[in-house]
Write a protein that holds these residues in place. Structure first.
Motif: not given
Ligand SMILES: [Zn+2]
Length: 266
Positions: A67-77
């Motif tokens: 899994l990858l996330c573009t940034h740490g805002d919760w809706d992307h995590l």
């Protein structure tokens, strides 16, 4: 929720909430007919959308390697709500942010769920994060993903360039539905620098997948980029014009928030 195929190796899922996007990217090894590796970038938001993702992968025959996330805002995590046990990779800046704010994403998710009466089968556990020093290349099948650092919307983050598909997954930049949303420290120049870093990729992209909103072709994304630069360069002028297609009450409120974050108001 909407599902669309962007390329034989790329599927984009768009959540019913905030049009948050999740991109599945797959790559085989040449000459090998077996399914290759698959990464899941960011996440949709609602529980039935998380249930749907493994079923979708089953249909395609792809299996998740990370899994990858573009940034740490919760809706992307939220990828691990769909794929528990799979490692989440992120920019070193995102890992540092998540380490510095333990439980913040979980708290924000709980607040959202309480407000909207959403029930989930399991709590969110981010597990062990794999922090990536950017810029970086991540191997997938017989190819690589290019990871580029981003900042300005938040102080952390990355964009993902999928070279063989010419798809740019850019996180919360270049959105057709949101104006640029500055980070808490209001770093307009960092945001502008990120847009310039993304520009050469946008120029050669067949598709750009923003963190929120429908995917765009390169031309559409370039138009959004131009409008975003124009808006940001006009700040901190309170009268800065909002892009015509994004002049909603919600985006006017974002503009007010940007002015507060720039600290230019008494
Ligand atoms: Zn977002």
């Amino acid at each position: 929720m909407q599902v669309s195929s962007a390329h034989a190796d790329v599927i984009v899922v768009r959540s019913a909430i905030w049009q948050t996007t999740c991109t599945l990217v797959h790559r085989r090894r040449e000459g090998d007919e077996r399914p290759g590796e698959c990464f899941v970038i960011d996440s949709p938001v609602l529980p039935d959308e998380h249930e749907f993702l493994p079923a979708l992968l089953e249909q395609t025959g792809w299996s998740v390697s990370g899994l990858l996330c573009t940034h740490g805002d919760w809706d992307h995590l939220l990828g691990r709500l769909a794929f528990p046990g799979v490692t989440l990779g992120c920019a070193e800046t995102t890992a540092a942010r998540l380490r510095a704010e333990p439980g913040r994403a979980q708290g924000a998710l709980r607040e959202f769920d309480e407000e909207h009466y959403v029930e989930r089968d399991r709590p969110l556990s981010l597990g062990h994060l794999q922090a990536l020093d950017l810029p970086a290349h991540v191997g997938i099948g017989d190819a690589e993903l290019d990871l580029l650092p981003t900042e300005g919307h938040t102080a952390d983050g990355m964009a993902v360039w999928i070279p063989w598909a010419r798809v740019l997954v850019c996180g919360d930049y270049l959105s057709p539905v949101e104006i640029p949303m500055l980070s808490e420290t209001g770093n307009r120049d960092a945001y502008l620098a990120t847009l310039e870093r993304l520009r050469p990729y946008v120029e050669q992209a067949d598709l750009v997948v923003p963190g929120h909103g429908a995917r765009m072709d390169g031309q559409q994304a370039l138009a959004v980029l131009r409008e975003d630069v124009e808006y940001l360069e006009a700040l901190p002028d309170p009268g800065a014009t909002l892009p015509l297609a994004r002049r909603t009450a919600a985006q006017k409120a974002v503009h007010e928030e940007n002015l507060d974050r720039l600290g230019t108001r008494a």
